[in-house]
Design an enzyme around this catalytic site. Structure first.
Site, PDB file in Angstrom:
ATOM      1  N   HIS A  99     -41.189   7.183   2.024  1.00  0.00           N
ATOM      2  CA  HIS A  99     -40.474   8.299   2.651  1.00  0.00           C
ATOM      3  C   HIS A  99     -39.044   8.265   2.098  1.00  0.00           C
ATOM      4  CE1 HIS A  99     -43.203   6.828   5.935  1.00  0.00           C
ATOM      5  NE2 HIS A  99     -43.288   8.074   6.315  1.00  0.00           N
ATOM      6  N   ASP A 102     -36.920   5.607   3.648  1.00  0.00           N
ATOM      7  CA  ASP A 102     -37.173   4.208   3.279  1.00  0.00           C
ATOM      8  C   ASP A 102     -36.290   3.767   2.118  1.00  0.00           C
ATOM      9  OD1 ASP A 102     -39.358   4.438   5.005  1.00  0.00           O
ATOM     10  OD2 ASP A 102     -40.727   4.915   3.357  1.00  0.00           O
ATOM     11  N   GLU A 266     -56.228   8.009   7.898  1.00  0.00           N
ATOM     12  CA  GLU A 266     -55.844   6.625   8.205  1.00  0.00           C
ATOM     13  C   GLU A 266     -56.830   5.998   9.185  1.00  0.00           C
ATOM     14  OE1 GLU A 266     -51.715   5.848   8.710  1.00  0.00           O
ATOM     15  OE2 GLU A 266     -52.057   4.435  10.342  1.00  0.00           O
ATOM     16  N   HIS A 269     -55.600   5.865  12.816  1.00  0.00           N
ATOM     17  CA  HIS A 269     -55.509   7.177  13.458  1.00  0.00           C
ATOM     18  C   HIS A 269     -56.893   7.674  13.858  1.00  0.00           C
ATOM     19  CE1 HIS A 269     -51.515   8.120  11.109  1.00  0.00           C
ATOM     20  NE2 HIS A 269     -51.476   6.981  11.769  1.00  0.00           N
ATOM     21  N   ASP A 307     -51.181  -0.770  13.066  1.00  0.00           N
ATOM     22  CA  ASP A 307     -50.969  -0.847  11.615  1.00  0.00           C
ATOM     23  C   ASP A 307     -51.102  -2.265  11.065  1.00  0.00           C
ATOM     24  OD1 ASP A 307     -50.564   1.875  11.254  1.00  0.00           O
ATOM     25  OD2 ASP A 307     -48.392   1.741  11.483  1.00  0.00           O
ATOM     26  N   ASP A 337     -51.087   1.269   4.647  1.00  0.00           N
ATOM     27  CA  ASP A 337     -50.129   1.656   5.684  1.00  0.00           C
ATOM     28  C   ASP A 337     -50.219   0.563   6.756  1.00  0.00           C
ATOM     29  OD1 ASP A 337     -48.375   2.916   7.278  1.00  0.00           O
ATOM     30  OD2 ASP A 337     -49.405   4.843   7.335  1.00  0.00           O
TER      31      ASP A 337
HETATM   32  C1  XLS Z   1     -47.692   6.827  11.098  1.00  0.00           C
HETATM   33  C2  XLS Z   1     -48.142   7.307   9.806  1.00  0.00           C
HETATM   34  C3  XLS Z   1     -47.104   7.261   8.706  1.00  0.00           C
HETATM   35  C4  XLS Z   1     -47.554   8.112   7.553  1.00  0.00           C
HETATM   36  C5  XLS Z   1     -46.464   8.530   6.633  1.00  0.00           C
HETATM   37  O1  XLS Z   1     -48.488   6.574  12.016  1.00  0.00           O
HETATM   38  O2  XLS Z   1     -49.284   6.589   9.446  1.00  0.00           O
HETATM   39  O3  XLS Z   1     -46.871   5.952   8.314  1.00  0.00           O
HETATM   40  O4  XLS Z   1     -48.541   7.489   6.823  1.00  0.00           O
HETATM   41  O5  XLS Z   1     -45.478   9.256   7.253  1.00  0.00           O
HETATM   42 NI    NI Z   2     -50.240   6.616   7.629  1.00  0.00          NI
HETATM   43 NI    NI Z   3     -50.194   5.454  11.126  1.00  0.00          NI
END
Ligand code: XLS
Ligand code: NI
Ligand code: NI
Length: 435
Positions: A99, A102, A266, A269, A307, A337
């Site tokens: 990002h 970062d 992800e 998620h 994560d 991630d």
């Molecule tokens: C957060 C997200 C983030 C995205 C990028 O939960 O996974 O890390 O991958 O903004």
């Molecule tokens: Ni992510």
């Molecule tokens: Ni995430």
């Protein structure tokens, strides 16, 4: 050279029986699996935010990591980049992701933040040119700063929408300049906490317009990468508009973007949305919008997006099985991630976490490849649906039948279905033979 990873050498593939702590046991970049090098199949990327920007805080305590690059100056941002590319050299993975927030310090206004970003893009670009990994995707952090607390595109304040649009543009420019293969939008604050203060119809329309402008700009600048949306059901906001793959697909259709935008899916998620990772991957593949993955895992008891690094080979194998079935990655890849636990303080923890994650993925990918090559699972699936290939069945789908004519058919042929086994345990046993 910085001194951070002082005694740690570049990792090598040493095979499953190696005694070394730091090596690859399953990930051999040059091994050919399903006709391609493992490196080109898995397309590993390392996430700048978790490994270099996150300080180890949780809701009850602040920084646990003491890193010499933490701070807000450009010199420290460059030191952070130096350390990042040293980790990349140790691991030898082909990609990374970041990002804006970062890699550059926040400026006092938009112009200054953008100037900082551009300077860091040049600095990082130099490292890529010297043989560092390439950019899998760039993205804008439109969720950490307090200006985004009520959303970015979905904010009730049009000035925040404008600030966000301008920030996305500068990040797309940065991503293109660095040769990024994708551009990701994760809508961290694109949701709401309470309907009492929220007009969700308006907010969804704002998000749709923003995405249309992103796609227009992609074409205008000739960015050849893929625009990816990363679905997530909640956290940080209670209700997010990009809940899961199916929800985002409806959104894309609504705004005419289903052929322009794909998904970055992800693991964690998917779990938060009440799905399995493989469900989300299969759904995206079936809709033609599977782009890339964020590999990690959540703690299954805590209910948070924790994560963590992946370490469950059977789960990861089922995920790669869906990716393989869909034809494998094109622009996408496997982005970690994933972050260390906040007690894992040492530089060696960072190396070991990624190496372990890469090995889990490699082992799982090889298992998935064997499942795919043997074809037993696909054969069983095809058998289950085989009757649909018969002409009488096809007529029900291709418009040659109506409810009335089907009633006639059922009466005439005395259709009286006999249930058949779904064979779940037998299929699970087949899967286990590869693990
Ligand atoms: C957060 C997200 C983030 C995205 C990028 O939960 O996974 O890390 O991958 O903004
Ligand atoms: Ni992510
Ligand atoms: Ni995430």
């Amino acid at each position: 050279m910085t001194t951070f990873f002082e005694d740690i050498n570049k990792l090598k593939y040493e095979g499953p029986d190696s005694d070394s702590e730091l090596c690859y046991r399953h990930y051999d970049a040059d091994e050919i699996v399903l006709g391609k090098r493992m490196e080109d199949q898995l397309r590993f990327a390392i996430a700048y935010w978790h490994s270099f920007a996150w300080e180890g805080g949780d809701p009850f305590g602040g920084r646990t990591f003491d890193r010499s690059w933490f701070g807000t100056t450009m010199d420290l941002a460059k030191l952070k980049a130096d350390v990042a590319f040293e980790l990349f050299a140790i691991l030898g993975q082909p990609f990374f992701c970041f990002h804006d927030a970062d890699v550059r310090p926040e400026g006092s206004n938009f112009a200054e933040s953008t100037k900082n970003l551009e300077e860091m893009v040049d600095y990082i670009g130099g490292k890529i040119e010297q043989g560092g990994p390439k950019l899998l995707w760039g993205t804008a952090n439109l969720f950490s700063h307090r200006r985004f607390m009520s959303g970015a595109a979905t904010n009730p304040d049009p000035d925040v929408f404008a600030y966000s649009a301008a920030t996305i543009k500068t990040n797309m420019d940065a991503t293109k300049k660095l040769g990024g293969q994708n551009y990701v939008l994760w809508g961290g604050r694109e949701g709401y906490e309470t309907l009492l203060n929220t007009d969700l119809k308006r907010e969804r329309a704002q998000a749709g317009r923003m995405l249309q402008m992103v796609v227009d700009y992609k074409h205008k600048i000739g960015f050849e990468g893929t625009i990816l949306i990363e679905p997530k059901p909640q956290e940080p906001t209670k209700h997010q508009y990009d809940y899961d793959v199916a929800t985002v697909y409806g959104f894309l259709k609504d705004f005419g973007l289903e052929n322009e935008v794909k998904m970055n899916i992800e693991q964690g998620h998917a779990i938060l949305a009440g799905h399995s990772f493989e469900h989300e991957l299969a759904m995206a593949a079936s809709l033609g919008i599977l782009g890339s993955i964020d590999m990690n895992r959540n703690d299954y008891q805590s209910g948070w997006d924790t994560d963590q690094f992946p370490n469950n080979v059977p789960e990861v194998a089922l995920a790669y099985y869906e990716i393989i079935k869909s034809g494998g990655f094109t622009n996408g890849g496997t982005n970690f991630d994933a972050k260390l636990r906040r007690q894992s303080l040492d530089p060696v923890d960072l190396v070991a976490a990624h190496a372990g994650g890469m090995d889990v993925c490699a082992k799982a990918f090889k298992a998935a490849a064997a499942m795919y090559e043997d074809g037993k699972l696909e054969q069983a699936r095809d058998d289950r649906y085989a009757d649909w290939d018969k002409p009488e069945a096809q007529k029900m789908l291709n418009g040659d039948h109506s409810l009335e004519s089907i009633e006639d058919y059922v009466r005439q042929a005395d259709v009286n279905p006999e249930p058949r086994s779904g064979r779940q345990e037998r299929l699970e046993n087949v899967v286990n033979t590869y693990l």
